[in-house]
Design an enzyme around this catalytic site. Structure first.
Site, PDB file in Angstrom:
ATOM      1  N   CYS A   1       0.848  -1.190   0.000  1.00  0.00           N
ATOM      2  CA  CYS A   1       0.000   0.000   0.000  1.00  0.00           C
ATOM      3  C   CYS A   1       0.880   1.235   0.000  1.00  0.00           C
ATOM      4  CB  CYS A   1      -0.901   0.002   1.245  1.00  0.00           C
ATOM      5  SG  CYS A   1      -1.980   1.445   1.346  1.00  0.00           S
ATOM      6  N   TRP A   2       0.689   2.104  -0.954  1.00  0.00           N
ATOM      7  CA  TRP A   2       1.519   3.298  -1.073  1.00  0.00           C
ATOM      8  C   TRP A   2       0.953   4.462  -0.272  1.00  0.00           C
ATOM      9  CZ3 TRP A   2       2.363   6.920  -5.819  1.00  0.00           C
ATOM     10  CH2 TRP A   2       3.700   7.335  -5.880  1.00  0.00           C
ATOM     11  N   GLU A   3      -0.235   4.259   0.311  1.00  0.00           N
ATOM     12  CA  GLU A   3      -0.950   5.338   0.977  1.00  0.00           C
ATOM     13  C   GLU A   3      -1.233   6.453  -0.007  1.00  0.00           C
ATOM     14  OE1 GLU A   3       0.340   4.683   5.600  1.00  0.00           O
ATOM     15  OE2 GLU A   3       1.226   6.370   4.548  1.00  0.00           O
TER      16      GLU A   3
ATOM     17  N   ARG B   1       5.871   1.954   1.482  1.00  0.00           N
ATOM     18  CA  ARG B   1       6.187   3.375   1.346  1.00  0.00           C
ATOM     19  C   ARG B   1       7.484   3.540   0.576  1.00  0.00           C
ATOM     20  NH1 ARG B   1       5.827   7.720   0.214  1.00  0.00           N
ATOM     21  NH2 ARG B   1       3.945   6.864  -0.693  1.00  0.00           N
ATOM     22  N   THR B   2       7.523   3.061  -0.641  1.00  0.00           N
ATOM     23  CA  THR B   2       8.656   3.299  -1.519  1.00  0.00           C
ATOM     24  C   THR B   2       8.520   4.708  -2.075  1.00  0.00           C
ATOM     25  OG1 THR B   2       7.296   2.136  -3.139  1.00  0.00           O
ATOM     26  CG2 THR B   2       9.148   0.932  -2.222  1.00  0.00           C
TER      27      THR B   2
END
Lengths: 153, 610, 262
Positions: free
Chosen positions: A42-44, B213-214
């Site tokens: 999940c990248w938010e 969170r890349t």
């Protein structure tokens, strides 16, 4: 900060499943409601959060580095072309922001086929669609081939 | 298991519906009014790609009509930042068109901030303008939808198809529907690859949930590289991975802070450290250290050295700037419109830049083609001025006939960002339309044998899992299949330890690279045993396959270039200096998918002379 | 055909008290199952804990009058008009199924308690409402089951896949489908098939009411409470930490389309 879905608010509409760029919003087999199946992918990006018509999706910062007790929630209102954010710190401080998201009505973009067809001259030139007018200069810049020299200069 | 096969015929097939793909779709329709334009996207073009959450700035805009910049200036800037090695012909081409793209964006409804004093676009820096870009992607997607004959969402393209009558000509692509599992066979006269570059090929700093969170989107699974590589296209500069200095953990953007808010960095003791490293950098790279602005990689290098010397954490000084309420708003909205995760990190740790100077860090490496880096496919340049060596007919065509590229797919074109990628999509599209028209719409032939075989290969992980599942009680630990996540984590560990990831401070050498290739070879064999429990896992399996191929390519290129050209991105400890005598050139590779061999060569750099 | 009271037409070997006991037991199973579910999951504890936290985040007090109005709105909009569903088609199938279920259950109770014998089967209207109710459940339910279900419509799962979330709707549809078949064959005097379907109807109905702790049945009680709480939170300013609507005019139209899905 992966997303999560509030049990009492989700009505199982599937908008989040449809929009998620990571394909991680799916439907739970016990409750037939949405949930994030792969928080570590999940990248938010908040696409699901913004898409949910019930505001049933929220975000909790990634557990490996985000302490609990914070909240970053959004209200994207297409009809007003605004996005509003409400940030709550772990210690209770709050910050609010509102920004525009569009200056023209949704669906109003003129499709490329609605323009007059390009001439053969335009086709063989280096100009792209709507040029040179869209460049706001008279002529598309170019270079003389001799300006490019091989090797270290 | 019999699966439905769906055949789709197109004149132009655009693979990937991100910025590059939407640009290509739009422009294809403008020039090809009666052509069938098909865009196929793994997710949903409404929010797919790296611009899913929006952007707060457009980082490539000349402002020619205000005499702010000329295309040549941008080329020099990109050349400087990449230590001399960019395709200046391609870069100039994007820079001369990009203003038109940005003006169209504004016309379509993208809110661009204006300088209240001059009325011009509000500049963040020399090349960057500030936007309220939360809906940047939906706006651009609307333009693409108005242009395409068909948009296929949720179809993952796994392979290109080649013309059965002419060697080295593309004929289409195959993939699967991520929702219902249908097999899709696309037949096209020209293919434009505008897929994602490579995140998740090096082990990220956060290894738990935080893996997500890349800096670059986790769904950029290197299809931009794997598809052309498998088709035999030449790739360039794949060693030129990028490392970014960003806010800790959230990897939030620093551009607006440095440029607009005029913040600066300090070590843990409040000292300015960059000047301290200047002389040692000069010993490594020579005169490049004197260029202005200082190249991105060299700034990384100084930060890295300072941290290694034990004077971290490095902080950005924000306390003064944030006292101005306007700047404070910009600072927060900068995240909300682009990297919401950073706002979440600060909210969770009670970080208010008015009171705390936030930490910075260098990220794990990424491989992509549109930022301060330019890995990608080797492409033909613009007909009006590109040197003969850079031109084999159609602009943005790769070394495979009929195969075009845009965005992160194309190598050598640094600093194009979102607007430049969309512009490159437009450039590729016009060339593709010309290509199709000039062939009198002659259609390549796909081979039934080829796509039938690929169908088996594509769905194999489902079968492997289904059968292998019978052996064990728990599903994750099995001696006979590998789950996609397992393969991904092994790949990331190999690249991290042997090819210059964070655990070695981005340092590698020939013995490490050679060992890395051995381990990659074993992983490659294991990839044949990937097991997917459902279609979502099947997508993950193919993302891993694409990442793997790109990683192999990156490793070969890193081995081939025997110098350290970009300290701060990575280091060849066995060739620690910049070597303009032997390595002022591009690296090219070509992969033979039948033999598994990589052929490497050098290509010359052409510079625009003043 | 749709005027015969099927309960009255059951064999005299099944005394009225047996039918009535069955209905009472089903009712108790629902009540007991819901209470058990609440206690076991602690969902009531969660609800009140959340309410307290929400009241701490409140910005203004909500008066009793205002709260009453919100309660009425909850009943009218969220319950009676199925306002909790954002999709119109989904709302429609829910309304059909909900009102059908109410008619079906209420008319069953009336027939079983007031008109359980063949001698006095009662006015035709009661039986007609029973048939109508069962039919509405079938129309709304099958439409939902085969076409609307989000795991089918959005996720691409097979229409015939069965998971635990389907327990309620499948047992409900089984109950009403077998009920109609039973009543139909009974009305046509085919007692063999009537008995088969009566048995299946009893089985399905028992599963429906007894599986409350495992199915989504109790959600029909929880949802209105959650909807009311949400209205209170929006009124008192807490809003679940959501930002307030922007103070801007509505001029841009909506881009929202039904999800294309795949």
């Amino acid at each position: 900060m992966p997303t999560f879905v509030y049990m009492a608010s989700c009505d199982g509409c599937g908008y989040c499943v449809d929009i998620c760029p990571s394909d991680i919003m799916h439907i739970d087999t016990t409750y037939r409601r949405a949930y994030n199946i792969e928080p570590n992918m999940c990248w938010e990006c908040y696409s699901c959060v913004k898409a949910c018509p019930q505001q049933a999706i929220d975000c909790r910062g990634y557990a490996d580095f985000a302490p609990l007790g914070h909240s970053v929630r959004v209200l994207r209102e297409e009809e007003k072309a605004t996005v509003s954010w409400r940030i709550k710190f772990r210690d209770g401080r709050e910050k609010n922001f509102v920004s525009p998201i569009r200056t023209t009505p949704w669906g109003s973009i003129k499709g490329p086929a609605e323009y007059a067809p390009p001439s053969a001259a335009a086709m063989s030139s280096q100009e792209l669609a709507h040029e040179p007018e869209a460049l706001k200069v008279d002529v598309l810049p170019t270079l003389a081939r001799s300006r490019l020299k091989k090797g270290l200069v | 298991m019999s699966r439905k096969t769906v055949f789709v015929d197109a004149d132009i097939l655009v693979i990937g519906g991100g910025m590059g793909g939407c640009g290509a779709t739009y422009e294809s329709r403008y020039w090809g009014r009666d052509l069938k334009i098909v865009c196929v996207e793994k997710a949903n073009i409404e929010r797919s790609g790296a611009v899913a959450q929006g952007l707060y700035a457009i980082n490539c805009y000349m402002g020619m009509h205000w005499n702010e910049n000329q295309p040549e200036d941008h080329v020099r800037y990109a050349r400087n930042d990449l230590m001399g090695l960019v395709r200046e012909d391609l870069g100039y081409d994007i820079a001369r068109h990009v203003d038109a793209t940005v003006h169209k964006f504004e016309e379509w409804g993208l809110p661009i901030m204006r300088d209240p004093k001059t009325g011009r676009y509000q500049r963040e820096g020399k090349w960057q303008i500030m936007i309220h870009g939360e809906s940047y992607k939906p706006i651009v997607a609307e333009a693409a939808r108005k242009a395409a004959s068909e948009v296929y969402n949720r179809i993952m393209v796994t392979h290109l198809l080649m013309d059965s009558r002419h060697p080295n000509r593309v004929a289409g692509a195959v993939g699967f529907n991520v929702r219902n599992g249908d097999f899709h066979v696309f037949r096209a006269k020209a293919v434009i690859v505008a897929a994602g570059g490579a995140s998740h090929i090096f082990k990220p700093r956060a290894a738990g949930e935080g893996m997500g969170r890349t800096w670059y989107a986790p769904w950029s699974s290197a299809s931009a590289y794997a598809l052309p590589i498998l088709a035999g296209a030449k790739m360039t500069q794949m060693e030129n991975r990028i490392v970014l200095t960003r806010f800790k953990d959230g990897y939030g953007p620093v551009g607006a802070y440095f440029l607009h808010l005029k913040t600066y960095t300090q070590n843990a003791y409040g000292q300015d450290y960059e000047a301290f490293w200047r002389d040692s950098i000069e010993k490594m790279v020579g005169d490049y250290v004197n260029h202005h602005p200082v190249p991105t990689c060299l700034r990384n290098h100084a930060l890295l050295e300072e941290v290694k010397a034990g004077r971290g954490p490095i902080r950005m000084v924000t306390k003064e700037a944030f006292k101005d309420p306007h700047k404070e708003t910009v600072g927060w909205e900068n995240f909300l419109g682009m990297t919401v995760g950073q706002a979440v990190v600060w909210a969770s740790q009670n970080i208010d830049p008015k009171e705390t100077n936030p930490e910075l860090t260098t990220s794990e490496p990424y491989v992509m083609g549109s930022h301060a880096t330019c890995s990608g496919a080797w492409a033909s340049g613009p007909e009006d001025y590109a040197p003969a060596e850079y031109q084999w007919g159609y602009n943005r065509m790769m070394t495979v006939e009929g195969l075009f590229g845009a965005g992160d797919t194309i190598g050598g074109t640094a600093h194009k960002f979102s607007s430049g990628s969309f512009t490159e999509g437009r450039i590729a599209a016009k060339a593709a339309v010309k290509y199709v028209m000039e062939r009198n719409k002659d259609r390549p032939e796909i081979s039934e044998a080829e796509y039938t075989q690929l169908k088996k290969v594509i769905y194999q992980p489902l079968e492997t899992y289904r059968i292998g599942r019978n052996e064990v009680v728990g599903e994750t630990v099995s001696p006979s299949y590998l789950l996609p996540l397992h393969g991904l984590q092994r790949l990331e560990k190999i690249m991290d330890e042997y090819v210059g990831g964070i655990s070695s401070h981005y340092t590698t050498n020939e013995p490490l690279l050679t060992r890395g290739l051995e381990l990659l070879a074993m992983l490659k064999e294991d990839l044949a045993l990937l097991g997917a429990s459902d279609l979502h896992q099947l997508q993950r399996a193919w993302e891993l396959q694409h990442r793997f191929l790109a990683s192999e390519c990156v490793t070969q290129h890193t081995l081939f270039r025997q110098e350290t050209r970009w300290p701060g991105y990575y280091y060849r400890a066995d060739h620690p200096h910049l070597d303009d005598k032997d390595w002022h050139c591009f690296t090219l590779s070509r992969y033979d998918s039948r033999t598994g061999r990589w052929d490497m060569e050098k290509a010359p750099v052409y510079h625009i002379i003043d | 055909m749709f005027v015969h009271n099927p309960f009255a037409a059951l064999p005299a070997s099944i005394p009225p008290v047996a039918k009535q006991t069955y209905v009472v037991v089903m009712f108790l199973l629902v009540v007991g199952g819901t209470l058990f579910d609440l206690a076991h999951k602690g969902s009531a504890s969660y609800f009140f804990k959340h309410r307290r936290a929400a009241s701490f985040g409140a910005r203004r007090r909500v008066s009793t009058g205002e709260a009453t109005a919100l309660a009425v709105e909850t009943i009218v909009v969220s319950v009676l008009a199925a306002g909790e569903f954002c999709s119109m088609l989904r709302r429609l199938t829910h309304i059909l199924t909900m009102y059908g279920f109410v008619l079906y259950v209420v008319s069953t109770a009336i027939m079983v308690f007031a008109y359980p014998t063949a001698a006095a089967p009662g006015p035709a209207i009661v039986a007609e409402l029973w048939y109508l109710g069962a039919l509405l459940v079938c129309v709304g339910g099958y439409w939902f089951w085969f076409l609307q279900r989000v795991d089918v419509a959005a996720e691409g799962q097979s229409r015939f896949r069965l998971v635990r979330a389907d327990l309620f709707i499948v047992s409900l549809l089984a109950s009403t489908t077998f009920a109609l078949l039973w009543a139909g064959f009974q009305g046509a005097d085919d007692h063999t098939w009537a008995n088969v379907f009566f048995g299946l109807y009893l089985l399905a109905s028992t599963v429906l009411f007894a599986s409350v702790p495992w199915s989504k049945f109790a959600h029909m009680f929880y949802k209105p409470a959650a909807a009311f709480q949400r209205r209170i939170e929006h009124a008192n300013g807490f809003r679940g930490n959501l930002p307030a609507p922007a103070d801007r005019p509505v001029t841009f139209g909506s881009a929202r389309r039904q999800p294309q899905n795949y």
